[in-house]
Design an enzyme around this catalytic site. Structure first.
Site, short mmCIF file in Angstrom:
data_model
loop_
_atom_site.label_atom_id
_atom_site.label_comp_id
_atom_site.label_asym_id
_atom_site.label_seq_id
_atom_site.Cartn_x
_atom_site.Cartn_y
_atom_site.Cartn_z
N GLY A 73 0.83 -1.20 0.00
CA GLY A 73 0.00 0.00 0.00
C GLY A 73 0.86 1.25 0.00
N GLY A 122 0.33 -4.95 0.87
CA GLY A 122 -0.94 -4.84 0.15
C GLY A 122 -0.97 -5.62 -1.15
N GLU A 145 5.92 -5.26 7.51
CA GLU A 145 5.27 -4.19 8.28
C GLU A 145 5.89 -3.89 9.64
OE1 GLU A 145 2.39 -5.57 5.21
OE2 GLU A 145 3.69 -6.59 6.65
N ASP A 153 -1.35 -6.65 7.82
CA ASP A 153 -2.80 -6.42 7.76
C ASP A 153 -3.36 -7.03 6.47
OD1 ASP A 153 -1.49 -4.48 6.17
OD2 ASP A 153 -3.08 -3.00 6.47
#
Length: 383
Positions: A73, A122, A145, A153
């Site tokens: 992301g 992502g 992350e 996530d």
């Protein structure tokens, strides 16, 4: 070739190739390694919804332009909003991204993701939830992350917790990189196809007039190979990984790795210890709990919980490590984040609990995922 651009007139970030029964979506930010922006996520969500309702569309192919499938992301934009006191703008980004992840995880038609390059964060969320994940010799997978002050996530607590043994904890906490052969071995990829065969594979898939999973799998299988794991692959050491990463706490995991290192110094053990010591202590603790909870939850439950967690991360009441991590790794690039709290023993259970609670803000609400009914069995739990 059709294309979808952003409202501010930037270059088209999602390209579309249409065949009679197949749609190929191409992530088109090669200079940014196809990092997912809001202007990519929005059309992807719109198109996946459109194709599911279109009886003419039997198959969706997703790939990236350039040397990456998707490097994750575009969190620098989110951090910019946080620094300007607008963390809720970041919440809108994650809400839409997690909705896309859920749609892919429950999609009623086959999705083939061609992972010929970098697949991180992502990018995993846009592929691992789908039916078919095709790795190549160019694939590089990671969930990095914890080095950014975030946590795995995009539904990662669902798919990491379902990898063999405690390999998911290993990947999620250390951010270790996997190649295409390792992705296939652990189940993150469903097939391995040499990159030289991809044009032929795509041509064959674009002739498909079926949503039958067995038909699609057979076509990909014609071009697939079974690669050998490299001698230094950590996957050879799964028994040791299980022994260490099954421990109850991050501190126990680190101690177990250090004990293993005294018995046999292996590159992956040393790298794991170094990664854990460099990562955000808060991120490590919330990540471990998230993956452990994910083992007992469906993908929707995982995404709802992760949305709570990411909102707490952006709000920054317990720790501002996400902003600091992005500064150190992505902005200033000094790679020397100053974590707060700075040590594992200073991150209490009460602090960790906060990330799993509802956000105390009158305008905030839990993630509401779209209802999904009458789905075929193949649309659920693809991993």
């Amino acid at each position: 070739m059709a294309s979808f651009s952003s409202s501010n007139g930037q270059e088209h970030q999602v390209l579309v190739e249409e065949k009679p029964f197949v749609r190929t979506l191409i992530l088109n930010r090669p200079k940014q390694l196809n990092a997912l922006s809001f202007d990519m996520i929005s059309p992807l969500l719109e198109l996946f919804l459109l194709y599911e309702k279109d009886s003419n569309v039997k198959l969706v192919i997703l790939k990236g332009k350039g040397r990456a499938f998707c490097a994750g992301g575009d969190v620098t934009a989110v951090v910019h909003d946080i620094n300007n006191g607008k963390w809720k703008s970041g919440a809108i980004f994650f809400r839409k991204e997690y909705t896309l992840n859920y749609l892919m995880a429950t999609y009623s038609k086959p999705q083939v993701s061609i992972l010929n390059g970098i697949v991180m964060g992502g990018g995993a969320g846009c592929s691992v939830h789908g039916s078919f994940r095709v790795a190549t010799e160019n694939s590089v997978f990671a969930m990095p992350e914890t080095a950014l002050g975030l946590f795995p996530d995009i539904g990662a607590s669902y798919f990491l917790s379902r990898l063999p043994g405690h390999f998911g904890e290993y990947l999620g906490l250390t951010g270790a990189r996997l190649d295409g052969a390792e992705m296939l071995a652990c189940g993150l990829a469903t097939h391995f196809v040499p990159s030289g065969k991809l044009p032929s594979l795509e041509a064959a898939l674009q002739m498909v007039d079926s949503s039958d999973q067995a038909v699609i799998s057979a076509i990909i299988g014609e071009y697939s190979e079974l690669p050998m794991l490299k001698e230094q692959s950590a996957y050879h050491w799964l028994a040791v990984i299980n022994r260490c990463f099954s421990r109850r706490t991050v501190e126990d995991i680190l101690s177990a790795l250090e004990r293993e290192a005294t018995n046999k110094v292996d590159d992956w053990i040393v790298a794991s210890i170094q990664s854990l010591k460099k990562a955000s202590p808060t991120s490590l603790k919330i990540s471990l709990r998230s993956i452990r909870e994910g083992r007992l939850q469906g993908v929707g439950q995982c995404l709802v919980r992760e949305y709570r967690m990411v909102c707490h991360v952006m709000q920054g009441e317990v720790s501002k490590d996400f902003v600091e991590g992005c500064r150190a790794i992505l902005v200033d690039k000094d790679r020397n984040p100053k974590w707060e709290p700075p040590r594992l023993e200073l991150v209490s259970d009460k602090m960790v609990d906060k990330y799993f609670s509802k956000v105390d803000d009158e305008d905030w609400e839990d993630l509401k995922l779209p209802p999904r009914s009458n789905l075929p069995a193949s649309a659920i739990a693809k991993l």
